[in-house]
Design an enzyme around this catalytic site. Sequence first.
Site, PDB file in Angstrom:
ATOM      1  N   ARG A   1      11.845  -7.218   1.702  1.00 22.25           N
ATOM      2  CA  ARG A   1      12.010  -5.783   1.936  1.00 22.25           C
ATOM      3  C   ARG A   1      13.009  -5.531   3.066  1.00 22.25           C
ATOM      4  O   ARG A   1      13.813  -4.604   2.997  1.00 22.25           O
ATOM      5  CB  ARG A   1      10.658  -5.151   2.301  1.00 22.25           C
ATOM      6  CG  ARG A   1      10.766  -3.662   2.577  1.00 22.25           C
ATOM      7  CD  ARG A   1       9.412  -3.021   2.798  1.00 22.25           C
ATOM      8  NE  ARG A   1       8.935  -3.201   4.153  1.00 22.25           N
ATOM      9  CZ  ARG A   1       7.734  -2.833   4.565  1.00 22.25           C
ATOM     10  NH1 ARG A   1       6.870  -2.307   3.727  1.00 22.25           N
ATOM     11  NH2 ARG A   1       7.377  -3.013   5.813  1.00 22.25           N
TER      12      ARG A   1
ATOM     13  N   ARG B   1       3.049  -8.226  13.712  1.00 25.08           N
ATOM     14  CA  ARG B   1       2.351  -7.128  13.022  1.00 25.08           C
ATOM     15  C   ARG B   1       1.160  -7.643  12.224  1.00 25.08           C
ATOM     16  O   ARG B   1       0.122  -6.989  12.149  1.00 25.08           O
ATOM     17  CB  ARG B   1       3.313  -6.377  12.101  1.00 25.08           C
ATOM     18  CG  ARG B   1       4.203  -5.400  12.888  1.00 25.08           C
ATOM     19  CD  ARG B   1       5.423  -4.979  12.121  1.00 25.08           C
ATOM     20  NE  ARG B   1       5.130  -4.393  10.849  1.00 25.08           N
ATOM     21  CZ  ARG B   1       5.947  -4.463   9.785  1.00 25.08           C
ATOM     22  NH1 ARG B   1       7.093  -5.101   9.883  1.00 25.08           N
ATOM     23  NH2 ARG B   1       5.605  -3.889   8.668  1.00 25.08           N
TER      24      ARG B   1
ATOM     25  N   ARG C   1      -5.892   2.834  11.656  1.00 25.53           N
ATOM     26  CA  ARG C   1      -5.428   1.470  11.843  1.00 25.53           C
ATOM     27  C   ARG C   1      -6.291   0.707  12.838  1.00 25.53           C
ATOM     28  O   ARG C   1      -6.017  -0.441  13.129  1.00 25.53           O
ATOM     29  CB  ARG C   1      -3.998   1.497  12.352  1.00 25.53           C
ATOM     30  CG  ARG C   1      -3.037   0.777  11.426  1.00 25.53           C
ATOM     31  CD  ARG C   1      -1.663   0.866  12.018  1.00 25.53           C
ATOM     32  NE  ARG C   1      -0.754   0.018  11.325  1.00 25.53           N
ATOM     33  CZ  ARG C   1      -0.011   0.422  10.299  1.00 25.53           C
ATOM     34  NH1 ARG C   1      -0.111   1.636   9.835  1.00 25.53           N
ATOM     35  NH2 ARG C   1       0.816  -0.423   9.727  1.00 25.53           N
TER      36      ARG C   1
ATOM     37  N   LYS D   1       0.810  -1.218   0.000  1.00 24.11           N
ATOM     38  CA  LYS D   1       0.000   0.000   0.000  1.00 24.11           C
ATOM     39  C   LYS D   1       0.842   1.266   0.000  1.00 24.11           C
ATOM     40  O   LYS D   1       0.442   2.260  -0.599  1.00 24.11           O
ATOM     41  CB  LYS D   1      -1.027  -0.017   1.124  1.00 24.11           C
ATOM     42  CG  LYS D   1      -0.471   0.055   2.515  1.00 24.11           C
ATOM     43  CD  LYS D   1      -1.590  -0.021   3.539  1.00 24.11           C
ATOM     44  CE  LYS D   1      -1.035  -0.427   4.890  1.00 24.11           C
ATOM     45  NZ  LYS D   1       0.102   0.365   5.377  1.00 24.11           N
TER      46      LYS D   1
ATOM     47  N   ARG E   1      14.558  -2.059   7.825  1.00 29.73           N
ATOM     48  CA  ARG E   1      13.679  -1.464   8.834  1.00 29.73           C
ATOM     49  C   ARG E   1      13.733  -2.262  10.128  1.00 29.73           C
ATOM     50  O   ARG E   1      13.756  -3.491  10.110  1.00 29.73           O
ATOM     51  CB  ARG E   1      12.242  -1.442   8.310  1.00 29.73           C
ATOM     52  CG  ARG E   1      11.830  -0.087   7.836  1.00 29.73           C
ATOM     53  CD  ARG E   1      10.475  -0.132   7.186  1.00 29.73           C
ATOM     54  NE  ARG E   1       9.418  -0.609   8.071  1.00 29.73           N
ATOM     55  CZ  ARG E   1       8.133  -0.521   7.761  1.00 29.73           C
ATOM     56  NH1 ARG E   1       7.765  -0.006   6.611  1.00 29.73           N
ATOM     57  NH2 ARG E   1       7.222  -0.964   8.588  1.00 29.73           N
TER      58      ARG E   1
HETATM   59  P1  ADP Z   1       3.366  -1.409   7.309  1.00 34.01           P
HETATM   60  O1  ADP Z   1       2.486  -0.851   6.248  1.00 34.01           O
HETATM   61  O2  ADP Z   1       4.437  -2.282   6.778  1.00 34.01           O
HETATM   62  O3  ADP Z   1       2.623  -2.012   8.447  1.00 34.01           O
HETATM   63  P2  ADP Z   1       3.845   1.288   8.384  1.00 34.01           P
HETATM   64  O4  ADP Z   1       4.995   2.068   7.916  1.00 34.01           O
HETATM   65  O5  ADP Z   1       2.485   1.711   7.920  1.00 34.01           O
HETATM   66  O6  ADP Z   1       4.174  -0.226   7.971  1.00 34.01           O
HETATM   67  O7  ADP Z   1       3.811   1.248   9.983  1.00 34.01           O
HETATM   68  C1  ADP Z   1       4.898   0.821  10.758  1.00 34.01           C
HETATM   69  C2  ADP Z   1       4.540   0.856  12.241  1.00 34.01           C
HETATM   70  O8  ADP Z   1       4.224   2.212  12.643  1.00 34.01           O
HETATM   71  C3  ADP Z   1       3.294   0.042  12.651  1.00 34.01           C
HETATM   72  O9  ADP Z   1       3.579  -1.317  12.867  1.00 34.01           O
HETATM   73  C4  ADP Z   1       2.877   0.772  13.931  1.00 34.01           C
HETATM   74  O10 ADP Z   1       3.688   0.383  15.023  1.00 34.01           O
HETATM   75  C5  ADP Z   1       3.197   2.226  13.626  1.00 34.01           C
HETATM   76  N1  ADP Z   1       2.008   2.942  13.109  1.00 34.01           N
HETATM   77  C6  ADP Z   1       1.857   3.432  11.856  1.00 34.01           C
HETATM   78  N2  ADP Z   1       0.654   4.009  11.701  1.00 34.01           N
HETATM   79  C7  ADP Z   1       0.013   3.862  12.887  1.00 34.01           C
HETATM   80  C8  ADP Z   1      -1.282   4.221  13.371  1.00 34.01           C
HETATM   81  N3  ADP Z   1      -2.188   4.842  12.593  1.00 34.01           N
HETATM   82  N4  ADP Z   1      -1.585   3.930  14.663  1.00 34.01           N
HETATM   83  C9  ADP Z   1      -0.720   3.317  15.460  1.00 34.01           C
HETATM   84  N5  ADP Z   1       0.500   2.921  15.070  1.00 34.01           N
HETATM   85  C10 ADP Z   1       0.878   3.188  13.801  1.00 34.01           C
END
Ligand code: ADP
Length: 188
Positions: A126, A143, A89, A14, A132
């Site tokens: 990745r 996750r 989320r 995404k 990361r």
């Molecule tokens: P991915 O799409 O691979 O899950 P992201 O970059 O979107 O990775 O998110 C990485 C981490 O950042 C998540 O696992 C979470 O810990 C945190 N995070 C991101 N967005 C949110 C959100 N809206 N609420 C809470 N935690 C978030």
Amino acid sequence: MIKLVVLGAPGAGKGTQAARLAEHFGIPTISTGALFRTHMAAGTELGELAASYINHGNLVPDEVTTGMLAERLSEPDVAAGFILDGYPRNLEQAAVLDETLGDEGLTAVVDFEIRGTEVVNRLLARAAIEGRSDDTEEIIRHRLMVYREKTAPLVDYYRERGLLVPVDAVGEVDEVTARTIAALSDAG
Ligand code: ADP
């Protein structure tokens, strides 16, 4: 004005697709994950707090995330629209977003669909490239569990509101982008 949310399991692609859609529509992407990583790299207080959740594969508390997002949404470049990647989320964040956007609300919510086994492979690939801190196999599995428990219910939430645009996330990046643009124009 186009206001999109992109949903999908970690590894569904995404973030990649959001960047391409942003270019196509000429609007910015707002990625809460990327905002957190910027804070973490800069060693800010918010970054340190976020890291203690992110590095375990857990969600950062809503009040922290929502505050950071509200700040970003107040910047002038989002006036023409935006793509939200990584927010909401969970159902609580979705309710906050509805309230923030008011009557006009979202244009659509794109759900990038993919199977669990496929995403673990993609995320491990990745990890090898991006390094990361939350891309080890154990954290990836956690996750995915958090995704299924907290984030997946948003698919029904937005379907019931007539906003959901499902897109098959398996295929070449270009193919998926083209599919998404077509699905959004069909959705009107
Ligand atoms: P991915 O799409 O691979 O899950 P992201 O970059 O979107 O990775 O998110 C990485 C981490 O950042 C998540 O696992 C979470 O810990 C945190 N995070 C991101 N967005 C949110 C959100 N809206 N609420 C809470 N935690 C978030």
